[in-house]
Design a protein around this motif. Structure first.
Motif, PDB file in Angstrom:
ATOM      1  N   ASP A  51       0.701  -1.211  -0.015  1.00 23.23           N
ATOM      2  CA  ASP A  51       0.019   0.101  -0.128  1.00 23.23           C
ATOM      3  C   ASP A  51       0.935   1.340  -0.019  1.00 23.23           C
ATOM      4  O   ASP A  51       0.229   2.418   0.342  1.00 23.23           O
ATOM      5  CB  ASP A  51      -0.855  -0.020   1.175  1.00 23.23           C
ATOM      6  N   LEU A  52       2.039   1.360  -0.535  1.00 28.64           N
ATOM      7  CA  LEU A  52       2.925   2.300  -0.270  1.00 28.64           C
ATOM      8  C   LEU A  52       3.178   3.097  -1.435  1.00 28.64           C
ATOM      9  O   LEU A  52       4.055   3.975  -1.757  1.00 28.64           O
ATOM     10  CB  LEU A  52       4.322   1.964   0.361  1.00 28.64           C
ATOM     11  N   GLY A  53       2.649   2.452  -2.657  1.00 26.05           N
ATOM     12  CA  GLY A  53       2.941   3.267  -4.057  1.00 26.05           C
ATOM     13  C   GLY A  53       4.000   3.291  -4.700  1.00 26.05           C
ATOM     14  O   GLY A  53       4.375   4.392  -5.281  1.00 26.05           O
ATOM     15  N   LEU A  54       4.669   2.160  -4.586  1.00 21.42           N
ATOM     16  CA  LEU A  54       6.173   2.134  -5.185  1.00 21.42           C
ATOM     17  C   LEU A  54       6.144   1.986  -6.601  1.00 21.42           C
ATOM     18  O   LEU A  54       7.090   2.132  -7.370  1.00 21.42           O
ATOM     19  CB  LEU A  54       6.780   0.554  -4.643  1.00 21.42           C
ATOM     20  N   ASP A  55       4.842   1.866  -7.248  1.00 16.07           N
ATOM     21  CA  ASP A  55       4.804   1.895  -8.943  1.00 16.07           C
ATOM     22  C   ASP A  55       5.688   0.938  -9.288  1.00 16.07           C
ATOM     23  O   ASP A  55       6.605   1.362 -10.447  1.00 16.07           O
ATOM     24  CB  ASP A  55       4.951   3.273  -9.294  1.00 16.07           C
ATOM     25  N   PHE A  56       5.818  -0.288  -8.744  1.00 16.31           N
ATOM     26  CA  PHE A  56       6.546  -1.356  -9.587  1.00 16.31           C
ATOM     27  C   PHE A  56       5.526  -2.539  -9.495  1.00 16.31           C
ATOM     28  O   PHE A  56       5.047  -2.953  -8.680  1.00 16.31           O
ATOM     29  CB  PHE A  56       7.747  -1.425  -8.801  1.00 16.31           C
ATOM     30  N   PRO A  57       5.472  -3.072 -10.869  1.00 13.57           N
ATOM     31  CA  PRO A  57       4.658  -4.320 -10.931  1.00 13.57           C
ATOM     32  C   PRO A  57       4.807  -5.589  -9.922  1.00 13.57           C
ATOM     33  O   PRO A  57       5.800  -5.910  -9.658  1.00 13.57           O
ATOM     34  CB  PRO A  57       5.087  -4.873 -12.300  1.00 13.57           C
ATOM     35  N   HIS A  58       3.668  -5.809  -9.332  1.00 16.38           N
ATOM     36  CA  HIS A  58       3.698  -6.856  -8.265  1.00 16.38           C
ATOM     37  C   HIS A  58       4.380  -6.627  -7.016  1.00 16.38           C
ATOM     38  O   HIS A  58       4.604  -7.571  -6.294  1.00 16.38           O
ATOM     39  CB  HIS A  58       3.593  -8.130  -8.810  1.00 16.38           C
ATOM     40  N   ALA A  59       4.951  -5.580  -6.925  1.00 21.51           N
ATOM     41  CA  ALA A  59       5.779  -5.234  -5.661  1.00 21.51           C
ATOM     42  C   ALA A  59       4.871  -5.254  -4.373  1.00 21.51           C
ATOM     43  O   ALA A  59       3.999  -4.766  -4.407  1.00 21.51           O
ATOM     44  CB  ALA A  59       6.406  -3.982  -5.608  1.00 21.51           C
ATOM     45  N   ALA A  60       5.434  -6.382  -3.498  1.00 23.61           N
ATOM     46  CA  ALA A  60       4.773  -6.575  -2.283  1.00 23.61           C
ATOM     47  C   ALA A  60       5.727  -6.175  -0.948  1.00 23.61           C
ATOM     48  O   ALA A  60       5.349  -6.217   0.125  1.00 23.61           O
ATOM     49  CB  ALA A  60       4.015  -7.834  -2.259  1.00 23.61           C
ATOM     50  N   GLN A  61       6.737  -6.538  -1.434  1.00 23.78           N
ATOM     51  CA  GLN A  61       7.873  -6.587  -0.165  1.00 23.78           C
ATOM     52  C   GLN A  61       9.092  -5.839  -0.582  1.00 23.78           C
ATOM     53  O   GLN A  61       9.675  -6.173  -1.682  1.00 23.78           O
ATOM     54  CB  GLN A  61       8.205  -8.078   0.401  1.00 23.78           C
ATOM     55  N   ALA A  62       9.703  -5.274   0.311  1.00 21.74           N
ATOM     56  CA  ALA A  62      11.075  -4.474   0.250  1.00 21.74           C
ATOM     57  C   ALA A  62      12.000  -5.275   1.154  1.00 21.74           C
ATOM     58  O   ALA A  62      11.768  -5.456   2.362  1.00 21.74           O
ATOM     59  CB  ALA A  62      10.903  -3.137   0.280  1.00 21.74           C
TER      60      ALA A  62
END
Length: 163
Positions: A83-94
């Motif tokens: 929910d942090l708006g990283l604007d990268f496809p399918h990004a769910a974890q950093a």
């Protein structure tokens, strides 16, 4: 990678492959998962990952190793980012990997700070909020190898079956 069945495989790759099209291809077409290193070739994504609240992260793994004439400490942190708006496809974890290395002969100290992004599904337990420490260690070794473990994979990216 087109001819290979990557279903359920977690593909780890360096920053060269951290491209939106690559992430879409892996998840949408190959039904694979990813953990990709983020550097300056994706400046906005890199900036956003650096600005995350890493000090507040409770999912951490500490590894200490001695070998190849070096003493190394690695701290790996993971954060759910859906929910942090990283604007990268399918990004769910950093993921943030902080590595301190001391040369045992010279005493020279070096520090690396690596950021990566993943779809969160290939890290174990099927949920990006319940990180498998063993699974994370194996995947972060692939994206941020220690000295003496830096030989590239023949495909340009390491992969392993998700657990």
């Amino acid at each position: 990678m087109a001819p290979f069945d990557l279903t359920g495989v977690t593909v780890t790759a360096d920053a060269l492959h951290t491209q939106r099209a690559h992430a879409r291809f892996l998840v949408d077409e190959k039904k694979a998962h990813y953990l990709l290193v983020v550097k300056a070739n994706q400046p906005e994504l890199h900036r956003r990952l650096r600005s995350l609240p890493w000090k507040d992260v409770t999912a951490r793994r500490y590894d200490r190793e001695i070998g190849h004439g070096r003493r190394e400490t690695r701290v790996t942190r993971a954060l759910t980012v859906t929910d942090l708006g990283l604007d990268f496809p399918h990004a769910a974890q950093a993921v943030r990997i902080l590595r301190h290395r001391t040369d045992r002969t010279t005493g020279t100290v070096s520090r690396d700070d690596v950021r990566a992004v993943g779809d969160g599904q290939g890290f174990g337990a099927g949920s990006c909020t319940r990180l498998s420490a063993v699974s994370l260690k194996a995947r972060t070794r692939a994206v941020a190898p220690s000295a003496g473990h830096t030989k590239p994979q023949s495909t340009g990216a390491a992969s392993s079956k998700g657990t």
